[in-house]
Design a protein around this motif. Structure first.
Motif, PDB file in Angstrom:
ATOM      1  N   VAL A 285      23.811  -8.774 -23.010  1.00 27.54           N
ATOM      2  CA  VAL A 285      22.544  -8.618 -22.977  1.00 27.54           C
ATOM      3  C   VAL A 285      22.267  -6.960 -23.254  1.00 27.54           C
ATOM      4  N   THR A 287      18.685  -4.919 -23.368  1.00 23.91           N
ATOM      5  CA  THR A 287      17.310  -4.867 -23.557  1.00 23.91           C
ATOM      6  C   THR A 287      16.702  -3.455 -23.102  1.00 23.91           C
ATOM      7  N   SER A 308      16.883  -7.140 -27.212  1.00 24.27           N
ATOM      8  CA  SER A 308      15.783  -7.701 -26.299  1.00 24.27           C
ATOM      9  C   SER A 308      14.651  -6.616 -25.968  1.00 24.27           C
ATOM     10  N   GLN A 407      13.026 -11.439 -27.742  1.00 26.69           N
ATOM     11  CA  GLN A 407      14.415 -11.129 -28.218  1.00 26.69           C
ATOM     12  C   GLN A 407      14.149 -11.193 -29.721  1.00 26.69           C
ATOM     13  N   ILE A 435      15.778 -16.497 -23.700  1.00 28.81           N
ATOM     14  CA  ILE A 435      16.778 -15.502 -24.282  1.00 28.81           C
ATOM     15  C   ILE A 435      18.285 -15.855 -24.459  1.00 28.81           C
TER      16      ILE A 435
END
Length: 439
Positions: A285, A287, A308, A407, A435
């Motif tokens: 991930v 972000t 994201s 995302q 996500i």
């Protein structure tokens, strides 16, 4: 020469575009036809109040070049549209901050010395804070946006913290609308809960107004994430021009970081991601605020699919312009038709700056500082980015706009498009699913 009756340059949109093309410039003075005695606004139209817009000179400062240039991608479209529609009443003098805080302050002072009646500024505290501060000294109304409210408020003299029970007004001449750190934290946590990965977050928080606020021990990410059960790995502040991220990557890898977050410009993130790939570090991930907002930037990164970000505005947002009656979808479609480019989030907020300014001017009935200030105080306006009410807080002269998160995924019309995954603050905006961790 009074504020309302200074001489005005007559320049149609067509003339500006032709002149700009011949001269090879992108900024400058935008106005429509008018004369010295026309202070009623003529067919410039009315704001939300339905009256005529009085004659006014509007300063406009954003980053058009440098690492923050993606924030200004929609400026030419919005400025030309405003000049075309309202140019018989207003002059717009735009300046490029060049992604530099010092330069932002300089051009703001130049515009004040040139006699602008009201200032509009957008895009990160590095731009909004020095411009708003200059307007405070020059006693010129300033409307700002696209900077989380905490770093902007703190940067313009406000105080926050456990000992501050009721925050006071930071500036008598600044009105600001955008979301806050509490909103982006809420959205990021919701994204990460969906991802189902280990709750270990590595922070890319630089040594700038945003990075210092986002990493703050009182109002920033670390205390909120720890309270939500996340482990925070913070390598410390770093200069935005850092070229070697080996230290951060090593610390993230050694600590088992599964979520990389932060707030950096696109070039800084591109550098980090390239080095992470080279060193075999691939968190599931990623972000990151600021860097991952713009399709033009995300498509240029080594790996854009799956990244994201927070989402301030899209063509699907359920809002309508108080100026033109355009829905968010219609505004985005006009931008696409005019530019041939994928709509970008700052489009809605650049448009909303003029909604707020022209609404206030219309209700004020003139460009007088006190009248405009009183009108801004009373602003309660439905705009293309949502309702703006400067009496609503969270601090005086500030109004929050809704924030969602999403995302970047393979698109149908464009290579990458934003899927909405979190919509708690705007349930009328449908989600596209949850996500997915980066493969």
């Amino acid at each position: 020469m009074t504020r309302q009756h200074r001489s005005r340059l007559v320049l149609t949109r067509r003339g500006f575009l032709q002149g700009a093309a011949a001269a090879g410039i992108g900024g400058g003075l935008l106005s429509g036809c008018g004369d010295d005695d026309d202070s009623s606004g003529g067919s410039g139209g009315g704001g939300a109040g339905g009256g005529d817009i009085p004659s006014a000179r509007i300063g406009y400062v954003t980053p058009r070049t440098g690492p923050l240039a993606p924030f200004g991608e929609a400026d030419s479209f919005v400025l030309a549209a405003m000049a075309d529609r309202y140019g018989d009443a207003i002059e717009i003098i735009d300046r490029d901050s060049e992604s530099d805080a010092g330069r932002a302050g300089e051009v703001a002072q130049e515009l004040i010395s040139e006699g602008v009646d009201i200032m509009l500024v957008s895009s990160t505290p590095d731009t909004t804070v020095p411009v708003a501060s200059a307007c405070d000294l020059g006693e010129i109304p300033c409307i700002s946006t696209v900077a989380p409210w905490q770093p902007h408020y703190l940067g313009t003299g406000g105080e926050l913290g456990p000992d501050v029970e009721e925050p006071e007004q930071a500036s008598a001449y600044n009105w600001h609308f955008f979301w806050g750190l509490e909103d982006v934290i809420e959205n990021f946590i919701a994204l990460w809960e969906q991802a189902g990965v280990a709750k270990v977050v590595g922070g890319l928080w630089p040594n700038d107004p945003d990075g210092n606020a986002w990493s703050d021990a009182n109002v920033g990410f670390p205390p909120a994430l720890e309270a939500a059960g996340f482990t925070v790995v913070d390598p410390g502040r770093f200069p935005l021009d850092t070229q070697d991220f080996s230290s951060q990557i090593d610390q993230f890898r050694d600590a088992g970081v599964t979520i990389v977050s932060g707030v950096v410009p696109p070039p800084t993130f591109a550098n980090f991601q390239s080095q992470a790939i080279q060193q075999g570090y691939a968190p599931p991930v990623v972000t990151v605020a600021k860097a991952l907002l713009f399709p033009s930037a995300v498509e240029s990164f080594p790996r854009g699919d799956g990244l994201s970000t927070e989402v301030w505005w899209t063509e699907r947002h359920p809002f309508t312009s108080s100026l033109t009656g355009q829905t968010a979808a219609e505004l985005a479609a006009a931008f696409e038709e005019e530019t041939g480019n994928q709509p970008t989030q700052p489009l809605g907020f650049a448009h909303a700056l003029f909604e707020v300014a022209l609404d206030a001017l219309t209700r004020a009935g003139s460009a007088d500082v006190d009248a405009v200030s009183e009108a801004l105080d009373a602003t309660d306006l439905a705009t293309v980015v949502g309702p703006i009410d400067f009496s609503s807080g969270p601090v005086p002269h500030f109004s929050k706009t809704p924030l969602v998160a999403g995302q970047w995924v393979e698109g149908q019309q464009y290579p990458l498009e934003l899927a909405i995954n979190v919509n708690a603050q705007l349930p009328d905006l449908p989600v596209d699913g949850q996500i997915q961790p980066i493969a």
